[in-house]
Write an enzyme that holds these catalytic residues in place. Sequence first.
Site, short mmCIF file in Angstrom:
data_model
loop_
_atom_site.label_atom_id
_atom_site.label_comp_id
_atom_site.label_asym_id
_atom_site.label_seq_id
_atom_site.Cartn_x
_atom_site.Cartn_y
_atom_site.Cartn_z
N HIS A 184 -55.38 9.42 112.21
CA HIS A 184 -55.99 9.00 113.62
C HIS A 184 -57.54 8.77 113.46
O HIS A 184 -58.14 7.82 113.80
CB HIS A 184 -55.76 10.07 114.63
CG HIS A 184 -54.04 10.08 115.03
ND1 HIS A 184 -53.69 11.31 115.77
CD2 HIS A 184 -53.17 9.60 114.49
CE1 HIS A 184 -52.42 11.14 115.67
NE2 HIS A 184 -52.00 10.09 114.94
N TYR A 189 -61.57 2.47 110.65
CA TYR A 189 -60.89 1.19 110.50
C TYR A 189 -61.59 0.21 111.55
O TYR A 189 -61.92 -0.80 111.42
CB TYR A 189 -59.58 1.37 110.23
CG TYR A 189 -58.95 0.04 109.88
CD1 TYR A 189 -59.50 -0.98 108.94
CD2 TYR A 189 -57.93 -0.53 110.71
CE1 TYR A 189 -58.76 -2.33 108.98
CE2 TYR A 189 -57.03 -1.65 110.55
CZ TYR A 189 -57.62 -2.65 109.70
OH TYR A 189 -56.99 -3.59 109.40
N GLU A 221 -54.64 17.72 123.86
CA GLU A 221 -53.91 16.61 123.24
C GLU A 221 -52.82 16.18 124.57
O GLU A 221 -52.40 15.00 124.67
CB GLU A 221 -53.10 17.20 122.16
CG GLU A 221 -54.00 17.33 120.91
CD GLU A 221 -53.05 17.45 119.55
OE1 GLU A 221 -52.29 18.56 119.50
OE2 GLU A 221 -53.11 16.49 118.81
N HIS A 243 -47.34 16.26 118.28
CA HIS A 243 -48.06 17.25 118.44
C HIS A 243 -47.93 18.28 119.62
O HIS A 243 -48.08 19.47 119.46
CB HIS A 243 -49.34 16.90 118.13
CG HIS A 243 -49.84 16.02 117.18
ND1 HIS A 243 -50.79 15.21 117.04
CD2 HIS A 243 -49.13 15.73 116.07
CE1 HIS A 243 -50.75 14.66 115.64
NE2 HIS A 243 -49.50 14.74 115.26
FE FE Z 1 -52.81 15.22 117.85
MN MN Z 2 -54.31 12.82 116.96
#
Ligand code: FE
Ligand code: MN
Length: 361
Positions: free
Chosen positions: A132, A138, A201, A238
């Site tokens: 990520h 990028y 998250e 996650h």
């Molecule tokens: Fe994550």
């Molecule tokens: Mn992540």
Amino acid sequence: MEKVYQIGNKKFVLDQSKAEKAFEAKKIINGRETMTFNLLPLKYQWAYDLYRTMKANHWEPEDIQMAKDIDQWKNADALSEVDRWIIMMGIGYFSAAEGIVGDNIIHVVRELVTAPELKLVLGRHAHEENIHADSLLYMIASLGINPHECEAMFEDVETIVKKNEFVTGTSRALRRDLDLSKTENKQLLAKNIFVFGQCMEGTQFYGLFGMILSLYRQNKVPGIGQMFRYTLRDESNHIELFRNLFMDLVEENRDIWTPEFKEDLVETMRTAVALEKEFISDCLPVNAVGLKLEDFLQYIDYIADRRLEGIGLDPFNPGIRNPLPWLAEMMDIKKEQNFFEGRVTEYQKASSLNTVDDDEL
Ligand code: FE
Ligand code: MN
């Protein structure tokens, strides 16, 4: 005595008494300390299954075309000032946030858990945070954004600074030798897992995810949108990883689950939601074309309730409606035909040693 273990597509024959002993010694925390990576026999099957799912979702930033994004970025009419601001915020926030999550996995959670299959899946989790972070690099390079400007956002935008302090505070306390036989220290770890998985998250990533994917839905920045879709799919794993970890930690250590601790978690989520709403209001100060501020604020309430329920706590707003139902569809990448499909399938094929189907196990 021998026992056959079936893991994924593979079969293993183990000495049963030794296997049972090893199995008994496996714990989320305070289990057998070993330098060797004894995955078998698996105790936390979900961890290994999740590892396989995550591995099958592998993606590389450079495989995504940025040509259209670059054209739009250079064309003053293609993207509004608010669009650009959201993209800059997205890149700036996640550049640092992904690093904070990865760092906490490596230096806190993966250090403190003892079962090898947990270390395995956490290693993959940390690697996905690297992917990520690399995807953001990028994007910055492709658009020709000044990287220092993105970094400055992280230090100068007050609502971002507050979000970060909220999570790093629960990480710092665990970066030392901790006696994990003490309830208060187990609670520190459980809270860290809750904050990172469910609050950060699980909730605080979603304001910007929603905004960037709203732009993508309007055919803006398709390359960036695609990378965020892959990222969001990873994040859902996650969140599930940390939810399972939290549940099993509490299950094995019932002394953690006191009324005071539950109340602390609820208040922590309340703070997380407030910080995210402040940030969204900051990020999306007016209702820009196609984006309604109230929808994003309500979405945070909606998603926070899903996280609370996920670990057995009461929601803040029972029955709340999801104002952005399309966001869930955006994550469902498997159905879609795209250039990447071939590669994902290849990874899955390459990982099968024989022809046994997962369904047959
Ligand atoms: Fe994550
Ligand atoms: Mn992540």
